[in-house]
Design an enzyme around this catalytic site. Structure first.
Site, PDB file in Angstrom:
ATOM      1  N   GLY A  78       0.815  -1.216   0.000  1.00  0.00           N
ATOM      2  CA  GLY A  78       0.000   0.000   0.000  1.00  0.00           C
ATOM      3  C   GLY A  78       0.844   1.259   0.000  1.00  0.00           C
ATOM      4  N   ARG A 142       1.157  -5.818  -5.038  1.00  0.00           N
ATOM      5  CA  ARG A 142       1.192  -6.721  -3.878  1.00  0.00           C
ATOM      6  C   ARG A 142       1.651  -8.131  -4.241  1.00  0.00           C
ATOM      7  NH1 ARG A 142      -0.951  -4.321   0.626  1.00  0.00           N
ATOM      8  NH2 ARG A 142      -2.245  -2.487   0.290  1.00  0.00           N
ATOM      9  N   ASP A 173       5.737  -7.403   5.709  1.00  0.00           N
ATOM     10  CA  ASP A 173       5.732  -8.566   4.808  1.00  0.00           C
ATOM     11  C   ASP A 173       6.693  -8.367   3.641  1.00  0.00           C
ATOM     12  OD1 ASP A 173       3.960 -10.456   5.993  1.00  0.00           O
ATOM     13  OD2 ASP A 173       2.264  -9.193   5.452  1.00  0.00           O
ATOM     14  N   LYS A 199       8.326   1.099   5.321  1.00  0.00           N
ATOM     15  CA  LYS A 199       7.167   1.876   4.891  1.00  0.00           C
ATOM     16  C   LYS A 199       5.893   1.277   5.448  1.00  0.00           C
ATOM     17  CE  LYS A 199       4.589   0.266   2.396  1.00  0.00           C
ATOM     18  NZ  LYS A 199       3.656  -0.480   1.557  1.00  0.00           N
ATOM     19  N   THR A 200       5.042   2.057   6.057  1.00  0.00           N
ATOM     20  CA  THR A 200       3.642   1.717   6.308  1.00  0.00           C
ATOM     21  C   THR A 200       3.019   2.826   7.125  1.00  0.00           C
ATOM     22  OG1 THR A 200       2.051   0.260   7.398  1.00  0.00           O
ATOM     23  CG2 THR A 200       4.257   0.192   8.267  1.00  0.00           C
ATOM     24  N   ASP A 202       0.546   2.409   8.856  1.00  0.00           N
ATOM     25  CA  ASP A 202      -0.009   1.775  10.056  1.00  0.00           C
ATOM     26  C   ASP A 202       0.874   1.954  11.288  1.00  0.00           C
ATOM     27  OD1 ASP A 202      -1.884   0.942   8.282  1.00  0.00           O
ATOM     28  OD2 ASP A 202      -1.543  -1.202   8.520  1.00  0.00           O
TER      29      ASP A 202
END
Length: 550
Positions: A78, A142, A173, A199-200, A202
């Site tokens: 994402g 992905r 992941d 990176k994220t 979240d």
């Protein structure tokens, strides 16, 4: 191409770098590392990349003459604000190593490596994307890099382009897969290094060496602006409760950070719900109690923040989801049987194939939510929690509870709801000054790790609450962050997700304040991200980092 006035000005912004990256750089090795858990299993799976030392960079007096390096870059998973600046940092870093160095971008994520789809990223292209949001320079995807056949296909194009290294920009992941790729390429002595970047939005890729994942700062500032706007509206109209679901599947970092920035009446923290083993009914009672108390003071309005992954942390729901993941796992006989049924019969069939307790929970849910739990799984074989309207589930259940309280004479207020889900709004925003600087530093760090011949490392930039000049750049072996977890029924090495620490300073501060935020109207209105102006407004880090490093 038409660009906005802001884009035009942002293109001129020169990201700040740590002092150690501004001139000649020397690499300093620290202690040897081991994985966070399952050391024996991880060491056996990664014999070529396990136990490597931590690395920090320091300013050097003189530079050794360097050869050109050719690098391939992949955006994986994402989107997160700042990805373009990681690529800019890599580009400037490798050009600083040698002007003949080249950067290639693989198109559409890891699939671009396997399918040999790429483009050379020249100065003209890079300059168009500096300090911009999104991943549109080369696109993301992905595709999972898990099979040796994929690694071999990737190696073919790496050899054709004379690549020295690949940089994989992704979350836990994607970086796990980067580590597996680094191990394979090291095992066969391919000559291709692999470096990761954290990176994220979240915020769940963090540890002692990775203080924050990029994009978290910008995304939470965007969401907090929107929450602040809604709070101002709620306080103006005084007639609605706004239930806001926030992106962040596995951890509540986004919800906690936005709560610290905006001071809403209710913020649910998934990790706390799990720790206290709260049932869905207990969560609803907690929320209904706050609504009723505010109504008693004449305040029939408020704001509640709900983490996207909440239902997976409620023990009874977690068991139900686990059973559903097994029952509807791709390729199983039960999944085929389920898909052959008419949609109107599916929920009844599912209820009949669960344990007695889970069947009871499943049957008690509003039918729309039950259906959402049975939709197609994500690539990891899990329920797609972003498709589950948790905010509406809780809103409906709180309303039912308040009606019961009204009948019992325990509540007399009005309860009207508005629902929101903030996720995509923040993923491609123009990066804040913090993320613009941090991402550029990560990319530049990756280029130095490559020039020093390292593989299986993640770029690391620490001391991030200090001015950028004092940031500490270096590398951390990806194996250091790993443990073994069950995926698709098999034990696999994965980077350990960082959940909200219930003993951590940010959560403890939140707990000390949430009581007064619940009863009073203590809203804070952060406003939009500021790119120009005083440092204390434009360069501030997250509240989470400030509290963690106070």
């Amino acid at each position: 191409m038409s660009i906005s006035a802001l884009q035009k000005e942002r293109a001129k912004y020169q990201p700040k770098l740590p002092k150690s990256l501004k001139g000649n750089v020397k690499l300093v090795e620290g202690a040897k590392t081991e994985s966070v858990a399952d050391q024996k299993e991880i060491a056996e799976l990664f014999p070529n990349t396990y136990g490597m030392p931590l690395i920090t960079f320091e300013a050097a007096d003189a530079a050794a003459e360097k050869q050109p390096v050719n690098v391939g870059v992949i955006l994986s998973g994402g989107q997160a604000p700042g990805g373009h600046n990681v690529i800019s940092g890599i580009f400037d870093g490798i050009k600083n190593i040698h002007p003949d160095s080249k950067l290639y971008g693989f198109l559409g994520g890891p699939g671009g490596l396997v399918d040999h789809k790429y483009m050379e990223l020249t100065a003209d292209i890079i300059d168009e994307y500096r300090n911009t949001g999104g991943f549109d320079i080369i696109g993301s995807g992905r595709t999972k890099l898990e099979e040796e056949a994929q690694f071999d296909k990737g190696l073919e194009i790496a050899k054709d382009l004379s690549l020295n290294a690949l940089v994989i920009i992704g979350g836990d992941d994607s970086n796990t897969n980067a580590c597996v790729l680094a191990e394979y390429y090291a095992k066969i002595d391919s000559g291709v290094q692999v470096i990761g970047c954290p990176k994220t939005i979240d915020g769940d890729l963090k540890n002692e060496m990775i203080e924050t994942s990029f994009g978290f700062d910008t995304a939470t500032k965007v969401y907090s602006e929107l929450i602040g706007n809604i709070q101002r509206d709620a306080n103006s109209a005084k007639k609605y409760w706004h239930f806001i679901k926030l992106m962040g599947r596995s951890a509540s970092h986004i919800g906690l950070e936005c709560a610290l920035k905006t001071q809403p009446n209710i913020t649910l923290i998934s990790e706390e719900v799990a720790e206290k083993k709260q049932t869905l009914g207990e969560v609803v009672d907690y929320m209904a109690g706050i609504v009723a108390n505010r109504a008693a003071d004449g305040n029939n309005f408020g704001v509640a923040l709900i983490p996207e992954g909440l239902i997976e942390f409620i023990p009874e729901m977690k068991v139900l989801i686990s059973e559903l993941n097994d029952l509807l796992a791709e390729g199983t006989e039960s999944e085929k049987e389920f898909k052959m049924l008419k949609k109107s019969h599916r929920n009844e069939w599912v209820a009949g194939h669960l344990s007695e307790t889970s069947s009871s929970v499943f049957s008690s849910l509003p039918s729309g939510i039950a259906t959402q739990l049975t939709l197609d799984r994500d690539p990891h074989g899990n329920v797609q929690v972003s498709l589950i309207e948790t905010e509406k589930l809780l809103g409906e259940m709180v309303k039912t509870r308040l009606d019961e309280m009204k009948e019992a004479g325990e509540s007399a207020g009005k309860f009207g709801t508005q629902y929101h889900f903030f996720g995509y709004e923040g993923r491609c925003a123009a990066p804040s000054n913090f993320d613009a600087d941090y991402c550029y530093s990560l990319g530049y760090t990756a280029s130095v790790l490559i020039s020093e011949g390292r593989t299986g490392y993640m770029a690391s930039v620490r001391n991030t609450t200090a001015p950028a000049d004092e940031w500490i750049a270096g590398g951390v072996p990806v194996t250091m962050m790993m443990n073994m977890e069950k995926r698709h029924g098999h034990m696999k090495p994965v980077i350990q997700k960082a959940l909200v620490e219930l003993e951590g300073a940010p959560y403890k501060y939140f707990v000390s304040k949430r009581g007064e935020w619940a009863t009073g109207t203590e809203f804070v209105y952060p406003g939009p991200i500021q790119y120009f102006g005083p440092t204390e407004v434009c360069d501030q880090t997250t509240e989470t980092l400030k509290l963690e490093q106070a």
